[in-house]
Design an enzyme around this catalytic site. Structure first.
Site, PDB file in Angstrom:
ATOM      1  N   HIS A   1      32.048  42.052  34.616  1.00  0.00           N
ATOM      2  CA  HIS A   1      30.654  42.680  34.947  1.00  0.00           C
ATOM      3  C   HIS A   1      29.871  42.921  33.342  1.00  0.00           C
ATOM      4  CE1 HIS A   1      33.262  43.687  38.309  1.00  0.00           C
ATOM      5  NE2 HIS A   1      32.073  43.804  39.052  1.00  0.00           N
TER       6      HIS A   1
ATOM      7  N   ASP B   1      31.819  45.994  32.338  1.00  0.00           N
ATOM      8  CA  ASP B   1      33.196  46.279  31.721  1.00  0.00           C
ATOM      9  C   ASP B   1      33.400  45.859  30.431  1.00  0.00           C
ATOM     10  OD1 ASP B   1      33.482  45.884  34.515  1.00  0.00           O
ATOM     11  OD2 ASP B   1      33.934  43.591  34.593  1.00  0.00           O
TER      12      ASP B   1
HETATM   13  C1  XLS Z   1      35.091  45.245  44.814  1.00  0.00           C
HETATM   14  C2  XLS Z   1      34.674  44.042  44.395  1.00  0.00           C
HETATM   15  C3  XLS Z   1      34.502  43.553  42.981  1.00  0.00           C
HETATM   16  C4  XLS Z   1      33.895  42.300  43.067  1.00  0.00           C
HETATM   17  C5  XLS Z   1      32.820  42.106  41.793  1.00  0.00           C
HETATM   18  O1  XLS Z   1      35.692  45.475  45.933  1.00  0.00           O
HETATM   19  O2  XLS Z   1      35.930  42.900  44.828  1.00  0.00           O
HETATM   20  O3  XLS Z   1      35.577  43.637  42.191  1.00  0.00           O
HETATM   21  O4  XLS Z   1      34.803  40.982  42.815  1.00  0.00           O
HETATM   22  O5  XLS Z   1      31.933  42.898  41.634  1.00  0.00           O
END
Ligand code: XLS
Ligand code: NI
Ligand code: NI
Length: 433
Positions: free
Chosen positions: A99, A102
């Site tokens: 993301h 991150d």
């Molecule tokens: C959260 C989600 C997130 C997605 C990406 O529960 O799994 O990590 O994979 O935004």
């Protein structure tokens, strides 16, 4: 290379008999399974957020991890990238996912956030060039910052909708710049807490409009990757509009986007929705929207998304069986959307968590492939429906109630129940493990 993993031994495939914990027992990247290498079947990816951005908090306590890259500067962000690529290389994982939030400091404005993202993306590009590591997917974090507390696309405030659209554009740009193979949308806060303050009709339309814009931008820019929605129920908002695969399909149909968007299915989210992982995978395949998987393991008792590393081979066998039945991954792959437990402080824990997860996936894949190749399970399934393979039975699907009633009377039909043989099939599956 960084010194973060100093002292952690190098990894290689040593086979099921090895006593070395820093070795793969099942994941042998070049080993061919059903005509394809394990590397190409599994298409492993590491998730940047869990391994490098998550501080180890839970609802009762904050940070437990102390990492030299925790901090808000670009220098921290670059060190984080150095350690991340060091880990990807050590593991021999071909892909990663991230993301925006991150990988870069937020800064104090949209322009600054974008500049920071672009700078890190350039840094990634250089590292990807050097290492051959690729991007499975990029995504935007439209759920952590307080501005998104009432949703991103579904926010009652049009300014937040605009901010979200602009952020998605920058993240799609970053994904394309890095040759990403998919772009993911997880509707973290696309849902509501209480109907008392919510106009559900408007919110669904806003989400549909946003998704249409994403698809339009994909076509406008010539992005070759897939657009994926990741379904998840009840967390963080009580009522999520992307509850499960069936709900997402209904949403896509509503907005005419079922041919444009696929799903990224996560094990833990399937469990939270009251399904099995294989149910969600099989349904996506039947609906023609299977894209990719977020591999992890949810706690069966706690009722929230625990994102543990996967280790249940029997369950994973059934999951990869459905992946194989779907024809395997095309643009998708196996992303470890999994995090350490907050007491697992050591650098080695991060490595061993992935090693175990990769091995469990490989063992599951091998068992699933053997099961498919052997054909006994499919033969039993086929046999159960064999009555439908006659022309008369098939034609009935295009018939009408009146004609069918006449036929039942004339033929004096008296259906005879047959065993579903569940235990026999469960025993059969266990033979491949
Ligand atoms: C959260 C989600 C997130 C997605 C990406 O529960 O799994 O990590 O994979 O935004
Ligand atoms: Ni996920
Ligand atoms: Ni999740």
């Amino acid at each position: 290379m960084t010194d973060f993993f100093n002292g952690v031994p190098a990894l290689s495939y040593e086979g099921p008999e090895t006593d070395n914990e820093f070795a793969f027992r099942h994941y042998n990247p070049d080993e061919v399974v059903l005509g394809k290498s394990m590397r190409d079947h599994l298409r492993f990816a590491c998730a940047y957020w869990h391994s490098f951005a998550w501080p180890g908090g839970d609802p009762f306590g904050g940070q437990t991890f102390e990492r030299p890259w925790f901090g808000d500067s670009m220098e921290h962000a670059r060190l984080k990238a150095d350690v991340a690529f060091d880990m990807f290389q050590r593991l021999g994982v071909p892909y990663f996912c991230f993301h925006d939030a991150d990988v870069r400091p937020e800064g104090s404005s949209f322009a600054e956030a974008t500049r920071n993202l672009e700078e890190i993306v350039d840094y990634f590009a250089q590292k990807m060039d050097e290492t051959g590591i690729k991007l499975l997917w990029g995504t935007a974090n439209l759920f952590s910052h307080r501005r998104f507390m009432a949703g991103a696309a579904t926010n009652p405030d049009p300014d937040v909708f605009a901010y979200s659209a602009a952020t998605i554009k920058t993240c799609m740009d970053a994904t394309m710049r890095l040759g990403g193979e998919n772009y993911v949308l997880w509707g973290g806060r696309e849902g509501y807490e209480t109907l008392l303050n919510t106009d559900m009709g408007r919110e669904r339309k806003q989400a549909g409009a946003m998704l249409q814009m994403v698809v339009d931008y994909k076509h406008k820019t010539g992005f070759k990757g897939a657009i994926l929605i990741e379904p998840k129920p009840q967390e963080p908002t009580k009522h999520q509009y992307d509850y499960d695969v069936a709900t997402v399909y209904g949403f896509l149909k509503d907005f005419g986007l079922e041919g444009e968007v696929q799903v990224n299915i996560e094990q833990g989210h399937a469990i939270l929705a009251g399904h099995t992982f294989e149910h969600e995978l099989a349904l996506a395949r039947e609906l023609g929207i299977f894209g990719s998987i977020d591999m992890n393991r949810n706690d069966y008792q706690s009722g929230w998304d625990t994102d543990q590393f996967p280790n249940n081979v029997p369950e994973m066998t059934l999951a990869y069986y459905e992946v194989l039945r779907a024809g395997g991954f095309k643009t998708g792959g196996t992303n470890f959307d999994a995090k350490l437990r907050r007491q697992s402080l050591d650098p080695a824990d991060l490595i061993l968590a992935h090693v175990g997860g990769m091995d469990a996936c490989a063992a599951g894949l091998k068992a699933a492939a053997a099961m498919l190749q052997d054909g006994k399970l499919e033969a039993a399934r086929k046999d159960r429906y064999a009555g439908w393979d006659t022309p008369a039975a098939t034609a009935m699907l295009d018939s009408d109630l009146t004609s069918i009633e006449a036929m039942v009377r004339n033929a004096k039909l008296d259906p005879k129940p047959r065993s579903g043989q569940q235990e026999r099939l469960e025993n059969l599956v266990n033979r491949y493990l």
